[in-house]
Motif scaffolding. Structure first.
Motif, PDB file in Angstrom:
ATOM      1  N   VAL A  20     -79.966  -5.657  38.642  1.00  0.00           N
ATOM      2  CA  VAL A  20     -81.184  -4.410  39.494  1.00  0.00           C
ATOM      3  C   VAL A  20     -80.999  -3.782  38.603  1.00  0.00           C
ATOM      4  O   VAL A  20     -80.667  -3.069  37.507  1.00  0.00           O
ATOM      5  CB  VAL A  20     -80.325  -3.845  40.525  1.00  0.00           C
ATOM      6  CG1 VAL A  20     -81.698  -2.486  41.339  1.00  0.00           C
ATOM      7  CG2 VAL A  20     -80.183  -4.945  41.576  1.00  0.00           C
ATOM      8  N   ALA A  76     -82.028  -9.520  49.792  1.00  0.00           N
ATOM      9  CA  ALA A  76     -82.275  -9.997  48.527  1.00  0.00           C
ATOM     10  C   ALA A  76     -81.579 -11.132  48.073  1.00  0.00           C
ATOM     11  O   ALA A  76     -81.713 -12.136  47.730  1.00  0.00           O
ATOM     12  CB  ALA A  76     -83.362  -8.907  47.522  1.00  0.00           C
ATOM     13  N   ALA A  90     -84.138 -14.599  44.447  1.00  0.00           N
ATOM     14  CA  ALA A  90     -84.596 -13.107  44.200  1.00  0.00           C
ATOM     15  C   ALA A  90     -83.250 -13.369  42.510  1.00  0.00           C
ATOM     16  O   ALA A  90     -82.655 -13.841  42.564  1.00  0.00           O
ATOM     17  CB  ALA A  90     -85.082 -12.071  44.172  1.00  0.00           C
ATOM     18  N   VAL A 110     -84.199  -7.751  40.795  1.00  0.00           N
ATOM     19  CA  VAL A 110     -84.857  -6.825  41.663  1.00  0.00           C
ATOM     20  C   VAL A 110     -85.138  -5.068  40.339  1.00  0.00           C
ATOM     21  O   VAL A 110     -84.204  -5.062  39.914  1.00  0.00           O
ATOM     22  CB  VAL A 110     -83.583  -6.600  43.022  1.00  0.00           C
ATOM     23  CG1 VAL A 110     -84.250  -5.338  44.092  1.00  0.00           C
ATOM     24  CG2 VAL A 110     -83.219  -7.439  43.590  1.00  0.00           C
ATOM     25  N   ASP A 127     -89.031  -7.387  44.777  1.00  0.00           N
ATOM     26  CA  ASP A 127     -88.264  -8.660  44.102  1.00  0.00           C
ATOM     27  C   ASP A 127     -88.843  -9.562  43.862  1.00  0.00           C
ATOM     28  O   ASP A 127     -89.759  -9.741  44.450  1.00  0.00           O
ATOM     29  CB  ASP A 127     -86.857  -9.231  45.168  1.00  0.00           C
ATOM     30  CG  ASP A 127     -87.515  -9.435  46.612  1.00  0.00           C
ATOM     31  OD1 ASP A 127     -88.114 -10.597  46.361  1.00  0.00           O
ATOM     32  OD2 ASP A 127     -86.587  -8.836  47.455  1.00  0.00           O
ATOM     33  N   ASP A 128     -88.757 -10.766  42.776  1.00  0.00           N
ATOM     34  CA  ASP A 128     -89.057 -11.702  42.494  1.00  0.00           C
ATOM     35  C   ASP A 128     -88.766 -13.262  43.580  1.00  0.00           C
ATOM     36  O   ASP A 128     -89.160 -14.176  43.804  1.00  0.00           O
ATOM     37  CB  ASP A 128     -88.779 -12.457  41.430  1.00  0.00           C
ATOM     38  CG  ASP A 128     -87.467 -12.172  41.293  1.00  0.00           C
ATOM     39  OD1 ASP A 128     -86.756 -12.544  41.702  1.00  0.00           O
ATOM     40  OD2 ASP A 128     -87.249 -12.641  39.289  1.00  0.00           O
TER      41      ASP A 128
END
Length: 425
Positions: A322, A351, A357, A360, A377-378
């Motif tokens: 993160v 997440a 992800a 984040v 997030d991805d």
């Protein structure tokens, strides 16, 4: 607000006569006349008894019942209006579950709707009752004229029926009376519709909930929700304090006692030594779990150092990397910090559990007097607030502070969560 019976008369006057509207209007007016007479008697008795006993003080209690007498009348009228008005009128009063007699009376006397309902009760008892009596006389006289031949046939030839201007002794001579009765019923149909519509209009003006009533109820509902949140926060902190000062300290003492016992038995051939070492390890693990639970209830770092430090500590314990970028010029109100912290907690948990992800980001800024917090997030996206992810609860919590939560999560990602909370709320 439109009046259904007036609309029926205005759009198709000819069809109005062939419909059920005249009968519905007559039923409404006749029942209202009976109710108005009873109401007039009750109000007169209350005023007479109250004024008569006011010299000994008891009458004041009776007089206090006069203003609230309009409340049951209004409740009955809202039901009775359904005879001629398909759209129900909302109750303007706030609910008072579990309130005693005096709190209920004080609250009702402070509400403007109570005095509007009393005005309607007086209007009904005097004006609409008088109009209803006149309409009843018109309807009864028209019905009597309509059946003039039958009446003449029943009483002739022994008795001569007298009507204004002439004497009738045979049924055929009563046919003009029948024609006059038909005309009278037609007039009664239209007059009943117009009079019923006037009473409906008065009820809409005096008995329905106004914007100010709804506004006060919304404010009270918001305050009630805020009080519940405050009570929840207080209870959560009490649990945290009890765990920290009670169970946590006892586990620490248990771990130390087991350590001392292990030292005493070390070097001896005892079968209890491995069990004590195992018990000490389990006690240490339980202590770590309890400390983690206490941090999740309400982290002390949030109280001591603010939102940015609490989120950074939370990021260190998160399984997904993160990046925290929270730059605030000052400490925010405690409810705002708490709401923002638990929003980030829920977003990071979602997440880690659902999004898949790899990274984040958490960004927070103070824009004007509003905290703007963004969590992205991805992951794979597709977050649905109605699927039990906790986002709906967060939205409700943010709404209590007059903020809003916006979630953008298309299938395939990325997921963006934006929280805006006014610091003055």
């Amino acid at each position: 607000m439109t009046v259904a019976v007036w609309e029926a008369v205005r759009r198709r006057p000819d069809r109005f006569l062939r419909s059920l509207w005249p009968l519905r209007a007559w039923a409404f007016l006749l029942s209202g006349t009976v109710l108005g007479l009873l109401l007039l008697v009750v109000l007169a008795l209350l005023l007479a008894v109250g004024l008569g006993l006011s010299v000994v003080g008891v009458g004041l209690l009776v007089l206090a019942a006069v203003p609230v007498a309009g409340i049951p009348v209004a409740a009955l009228e809202r039901r009775r209006l359904r005879i001629v008005e398909p759209v129900p009128l909302p109750d303007p009063h706030a609910s008072l579950p579990g309130a005693g007699a005096w709190p209920w009376l004080r609250t009702r006397l402070k509400e403007r709707a109570t005095w509007r309902e009393l005005s309607y009760a007086l209007l009904h008892a005097v004006v609409f009752t008088a109009a209803g009596l006149g309409f009843t006389a018109l309807l009864a006289f028209s019905a009597m004229l309509l059946v003039t031949p039958v009446i003449v046939w029943a009483i002739a030839p022994d008795t001569v029926m007298l009507i204004p201007g002439r004497s009738i002794s045979d049924p055929v001579g009563g046919l003009p009376g029948t024609a006059a009765g038909l005309v009278g019923l037609v007039l009664a149909a239209y007059a009943g519709g117009l009079l019923a519509g006037a009473q409906v209009k008065a009820a809409q003006l005096l008995l329905s909930a106004r914007e100010e009533d709804l506004g006060r109820r919304i404010i009270e509902l918001t305050r009630s929700r805020a009080r519940l949140v405050d009570a929840f926060e207080a209870e959560r902190r009490r649990i945290e304090r009890d765990l920290h000062d009670g169970a946590q300290q006892q586990l620490v003492a248990l771990t130390m006692t087991l350590g001392l016992a292990e030292l005493e038995l070390r070097g001896q051939e005892s079968a209890a030594l491995p069990l004590i070492a195992r018990a000490r390890g389990e006690a240490r693990q339980a202590l770590e779990q309890l400390r983690s639970l206490v941090r999740d209830i309400h982290p002390q770092v949030l109280t001591d150092h603010g939102l940015a430090a609490a989120v950074e500590e939370l990021a260190l314990r998160n399984p997904v990397p993160v990046t925290v970028d929270i730059d605030l010029p000052r400490r925010l109100p405690a409810p705002v910090e708490s709401t923002a912290y638990f929003t980030v907690t829920e977003a990071l948990a979602n997440a880690a559990k659902h999004s898949g992800a790899a990274a984040v980001t958490v960004r927070g800024r103070l824009v004007g007097d509003r905290l703007v917090l963004e969590v992205g997030d991805d992951g794979r996206g597709g977050a649905d607030p109605s699927a039990g992810s906790g986002l709906q609860g967060l939205a409700d919590r943010v709404a209590i502070l007059k903020g809003r939560l916006i979630v953008t999560s298309p299938v395939g990602g990325p997921t963006r969560l934006r929280v805006e909370v006014p610091c003055s709320a």
